[in-house]
Design a protein around this motif. Structure first.
Motif, PDB file in Angstrom:
ATOM      1  N   ARG A 179      10.181  -1.103   0.718  1.00  0.00           N
ATOM      2  CA  ARG A 179       9.502   0.057   0.145  1.00  0.00           C
ATOM      3  C   ARG A 179      10.016   0.251  -1.270  1.00  0.00           C
ATOM      4  O   ARG A 179      11.199   0.511  -1.491  1.00  0.00           O
ATOM      5  CB  ARG A 179       9.772   1.330   0.959  1.00  0.00           C
ATOM      6  N   TYR A 226       0.843  -1.191   0.000  1.00  0.00           N
ATOM      7  CA  TYR A 226       0.000   0.000   0.000  1.00  0.00           C
ATOM      8  C   TYR A 226       0.878   1.240   0.000  1.00  0.00           C
ATOM      9  O   TYR A 226       2.002   1.238   0.499  1.00  0.00           O
ATOM     10  CB  TYR A 226      -0.896   0.024   1.241  1.00  0.00           C
ATOM     11  N   THR A 227       0.311   2.310  -0.516  1.00  0.00           N
ATOM     12  CA  THR A 227       1.016   3.578  -0.443  1.00  0.00           C
ATOM     13  C   THR A 227       0.870   4.161   0.954  1.00  0.00           C
ATOM     14  O   THR A 227       0.019   3.744   1.746  1.00  0.00           O
ATOM     15  CB  THR A 227       0.448   4.585  -1.459  1.00  0.00           C
ATOM     16  N   ARG A 228       1.670   5.144   1.202  1.00  0.00           N
ATOM     17  CA  ARG A 228       1.657   5.807   2.510  1.00  0.00           C
ATOM     18  C   ARG A 228       0.277   6.394   2.808  1.00  0.00           C
ATOM     19  O   ARG A 228      -0.231   6.264   3.925  1.00  0.00           O
ATOM     20  CB  ARG A 228       2.726   6.895   2.493  1.00  0.00           C
ATOM     21  N   ASP A 273      -0.442   2.912 -11.009  1.00  0.00           N
ATOM     22  CA  ASP A 273      -0.236   3.376  -9.642  1.00  0.00           C
ATOM     23  C   ASP A 273       1.113   4.049  -9.449  1.00  0.00           C
ATOM     24  O   ASP A 273       1.492   4.411  -8.343  1.00  0.00           O
ATOM     25  CB  ASP A 273      -0.330   2.190  -8.650  1.00  0.00           C
ATOM     26  N   ARG A 326       8.733   3.125  -6.723  1.00  0.00           N
ATOM     27  CA  ARG A 326       7.633   3.297  -7.661  1.00  0.00           C
ATOM     28  C   ARG A 326       6.835   2.004  -7.660  1.00  0.00           C
ATOM     29  O   ARG A 326       7.236   1.009  -7.058  1.00  0.00           O
ATOM     30  CB  ARG A 326       8.160   3.582  -9.072  1.00  0.00           C
ATOM     31  N   ALA A 327       5.714   1.988  -8.288  1.00  0.00           N
ATOM     32  CA  ALA A 327       4.878   0.787  -8.306  1.00  0.00           C
ATOM     33  C   ALA A 327       5.651  -0.374  -8.895  1.00  0.00           C
ATOM     34  O   ALA A 327       6.432  -0.206  -9.843  1.00  0.00           O
ATOM     35  CB  ALA A 327       3.609   1.040  -9.124  1.00  0.00           C
ATOM     36  N   GLU A 376       1.347   7.255  -7.456  1.00  0.00           N
ATOM     37  CA  GLU A 376       0.849   7.280  -6.087  1.00  0.00           C
ATOM     38  C   GLU A 376       1.984   7.340  -5.075  1.00  0.00           C
ATOM     39  O   GLU A 376       1.750   7.529  -3.900  1.00  0.00           O
ATOM     40  CB  GLU A 376       0.004   6.031  -5.811  1.00  0.00           C
ATOM     41  N   GLY A 377       3.206   7.176  -5.533  1.00  0.00           N
ATOM     42  CA  GLY A 377       4.332   7.224  -4.619  1.00  0.00           C
ATOM     43  C   GLY A 377       4.775   5.837  -4.202  1.00  0.00           C
ATOM     44  O   GLY A 377       4.373   4.823  -4.775  1.00  0.00           O
ATOM     45  N   SER A 378       5.612   5.799  -3.177  1.00  0.00           N
ATOM     46  CA  SER A 378       6.185   4.537  -2.698  1.00  0.00           C
ATOM     47  C   SER A 378       5.098   3.615  -2.168  1.00  0.00           C
ATOM     48  O   SER A 378       4.113   4.054  -1.586  1.00  0.00           O
ATOM     49  CB  SER A 378       7.202   4.816  -1.607  1.00  0.00           C
ATOM     50  N   ARG A 379       5.338   2.326  -2.364  1.00  0.00           N
ATOM     51  CA  ARG A 379       4.412   1.318  -1.832  1.00  0.00           C
ATOM     52  C   ARG A 379       5.176   0.478  -0.807  1.00  0.00           C
ATOM     53  O   ARG A 379       6.269  -0.006  -1.070  1.00  0.00           O
ATOM     54  CB  ARG A 379       3.871   0.433  -2.948  1.00  0.00           C
TER      55      ARG A 379
END
Length: 702
Positions: free
Chosen positions: A71, A31-33, A81, A74-75, A84-87
């Motif tokens: 972490r 999940y993203t932050r 995604d 990128r997706a 959306e930033g780090s996952r």
């Protein structure tokens, strides 16, 4: 009420952290932050700064209990995604504990390791590690050390920080008082944590000195703190000479044989450890009629033969063949006399002496999270787990387990978004099951500090000369398995976004030399200990020839042996003495002969307190004693009634001693580093006896 509030304050973070873990396990891509912030109860109402700090703290807890978090910058698939930033996700392949396929002998070595660190804060790591690997109770009844107990150095919370630092080669800062008394701030990248002769040392690269240095934990004036932004420092060297480090830290001179003149009937410690020898020309004439020449190993200065000879206050003298030892003995006794010649500094009378406060390691949400995950991992097997087995493997009480099981019912997926997906805890017929927790099909892997600590305890077992060679080799074999399967593959993962794009950066040298080493440095005849342990197991009455510690006399006793207890570097026999008609404690190194009587005894309960005898005693006199910073930790062996720490690092204690002989021997043993401040009569007697002993040491004439 206060206890329940404290319990709740620990439970709420535990629920949130396990909810975070289960959420990340639920989605393999993570999940993203922002998704995590919205889904996990406890994050959603926080401001950005508060959420960032709490989220980072919760990730650190998960990492500390062995959960490998990743972490991706990128997706994973680079698709929709990506913006959306780090996952954040869990590395499932590295999450669960590996089966080491240990042999029965290797498991038995681990059971012994689990029992050996009785009072160390690191014992929790060993209890958890062994309990997760197998059920230790299966081997508890088949142990040559069943009558062996330990009283290790008192709990020191600094050990936990330094163990983690050594395992991960972190850099720490602390204030340190060196042997010369200077107090300085030190910044050290920690390589090793070593237990030698009952004392812990941290060894590493001192950034302030630009060189390798070792630091005794009892000389640290502040708790070590991890340095978040530290300069580069060399990693732990491959092929480091760990044996050489041990020799340096111990100050060993055991290979040196030293000749000592003993007064008639005196020096029982030397007689028990040495042998009588014929004088040579360089030994000179006897100091007086009836004196005998004995030879024994020299040992370290702090607690070796030199200290024993000094404590005899002129009733033992080094042979002139050892001119250096003769000179040092005289100097130490002269220093002891000189310290007591003037009146004591009156400033001590204004000191406020308070009862010692024993520092305890704090139980945190990290401890609770780890234990709850252990319960889930152990109870998830087919048919659940027997309650008795769970208690044995976790090392907890029945009441503690009940509290943990009650809390587990509130854990699982985030309740607001996933109602009804919390754990279902069931106990029926003595078996415990946890449902709706399939994501954790086995216990979480050991952390790197836990694996290093486990290797350290196995080193203790491997060093125990009282065990057969095959048992010691099994301990070394178990060490190798753990290092290959858990440490080499268990490098901790970096966790902060600023540190790396991927959170799997290995620690240089993590699979190199053991980061934590605990040696069994007990100087004793192994055959004597084996005889005592066999007699304990078979309830056989023994006749001992014993060289008493306090009275410096020799006697024979018929005893019913109950237990052998290790306290730091000494072994003690707890027994029922038939001559005294009571429980007594005997130093094993003072037993010079054991004979079988042919009798057996009905087992008696052992006294609850498994401690070593002390020269402290409430039936004697009370003295106020100053200890210099160099020897201040030696005061613990006298169980201070009250104490104060001085700005220069010295320690002032109020002690209950058994008599003036004990006080004089204590002062002589430590030269000018121990001073009797009160009462005045005792101070004067100590000064007179030390002065007389110094003159004997100089002249060699009794």
């Amino acid at each position: 009420m206060a206890a329940s509030l404290a319990r709740r304050s620990t439970a709420e973070p535990a629920e949130r952290i396990i909810s975070l873990l289960w959420l990340l396990l639920h989605e393999p891509r993570g999940y993203t932050r922002e998704q995590i912030r919205r889904l996990v109860v406890g994050y959603e109402d926080l401001g950005e700064g508060a959420f960032a700090k709490l989220f980072q703290r919760d990730r650190r807890v998960l990492r500390a209990v062995g959960v490998p978090l990743l972490r991706a910058a990128r997706a994973d698939d680079g698709g929709e995604d990506a913006e959306e930033g780090s996952r954040y996700r869990v590395d499932r392949e590295a999450l669960l504990l590996r089966d080491l396929d240990l042999t029965v002998d290797e498991r038995r070595a681990l059971v012994r390791a689990r029992r050996l660190w009785a009072d160390s804060p690191l014992r929790a790591d060993v209890v958890r590690a062994v309990g997760l690997l197998f059920h230790p109770a299966d081997l508890a009844d088949d142990d040559a050390l069943a009558g062996y107990h330990t009283v290790m150095p008192r709990s020191d919370p600094r050990l936990e920080v330094l163990t983690e630092a050594a395992a991960e080669q972190s850099t720490v800062r602390f204030a340190y008082r060196d042997a010369a008394g200077a107090l300085r701030e030190r910044t050290v990248r920690v390589w090793f944590l070593t237990l030698v002769r009952g004392r812990w040392y941290a060894t590493g690269w001192d950034l302030d000195r630009g060189a390798e240095r070792s630091f005794r934990l009892t000389r640290m004036e502040t708790d070590p703190v991890l340095a978040e932004h530290a300069p580069e420092a060399p990693a732990r060297p491959e092929g480091y000479d760990a044996a050489g480090l041990r020799v340096r830290l111990a100050g060993q001179a055991d290979a040196e044989r030293v000749r000592v003149w003993l007064a008639p009937g005196r020096g029982q410690a030397v007689r028990a450890a040495g042998r009588a020898v014929d004088p040579r020309a360089d030994d000179g004439p006897p100091p007086a009629e009836g004196w005998e020449l004995w030879e024994a190993a020299g040992g370290a200065r702090e607690d070796g033969l030199g200290a024993e000879v000094a404590a005899l206050l002129g009733e033992a003298l080094f042979s002139p063949a050892h001119a250096g030892l003769v000179h040092r003995l005289a100097e130490d006794l002269e220093a002891a006399a000189a310290v007591h010649a003037p009146e004591p500094d009156p400033a001590w009378e204004s000191l406020s002496l308070a009862p010692p406060v024993r520092r305890r390691a704090r139980h945190s949400s990290e401890d609770l999270v780890g234990r709850l995950l252990d319960i889930v991992g152990l109870a998830n097997r087919a048919g659940g787990v027997e309650r008795a087995e769970l208690l044995d493997r976790l090392g907890v009480t029945s009441r503690e387990l009940d509290r943990d099981l009650a809390l587990l019912a509130y854990c699982g997926m985030p309740e607001r978004e996933f109602p009804g997906f919390q754990f279902d805890v069931e106990e029926e017929g003595g078996r415990i099951r946890v449902h709706q927790a399939a994501e954790l099909a086995a216990p979480v892997r050991l952390t790197l500090p836990e694996a290093h600590t486990l290797v350290a305890t196995l080193q203790t077992v491997a060093d125990m000369t009282v065990l057969p060679a095959a048992d010691r080799e099994a301990a070394r074999s178990a060490q190798r398995r753990i290092r290959e399967r858990l440490i080499a593959a268990g490098e901790p993962l970096a966790e902060d976004p600023e540190s790396a794009a991927l959170l799997d950066a290995p620690i240089p040298g993590a699979a190199g030399p053991a980061a934590v080493v605990a040696h069994w440095d007990v100087a004793v005849d192994p055959e004597t200990v084996r005889t005592l342990l066999d007699a304990i197991a078979e309830h056989r009455v023994l006749r001992l020839r014993y060289h008493a510690v306090r009275s410096d006399t020799q006697s024979e006793r018929d005893v019913e042996p109950l237990a052998v207890v290790q306290d730091r570097t000494r072994l003690y026999l707890h027994a029922w003495c038939r001559e005294a008609g009571d429980h007594r404690v005997f130093r094993v190194d003072r037993v010079s002969e054991i004979r079988e009587t042919g009798e057996r005894f009905r087992p008696r309960p052992r006294p609850a307190a498994s401690h070593a005898p002390s020269d402290a005693g409430d039936e004697g006199l009370v003295a106020v004693v100053r200890w210099s910073h160099r020897v201040r930790d030696a005061a613990d062996g006298y169980h201070p009634l009250a104490q104060a720490h001085l700005p220069g690092g010295d320690r002032v204690t109020r002690l209950a001693l058994t008599g003036a002989d004990v006080a004089a021997a204590l002062v002589a043993r430590h030269g000018g580093d121990v001073e009797v401040l009160a009462p005045a009569a005792l101070r004067a007697e100590v000064a007179e006896r030390a002065g007389r002993a110094a003159r004997r040491a100089r002249t060699g004439v009794a």
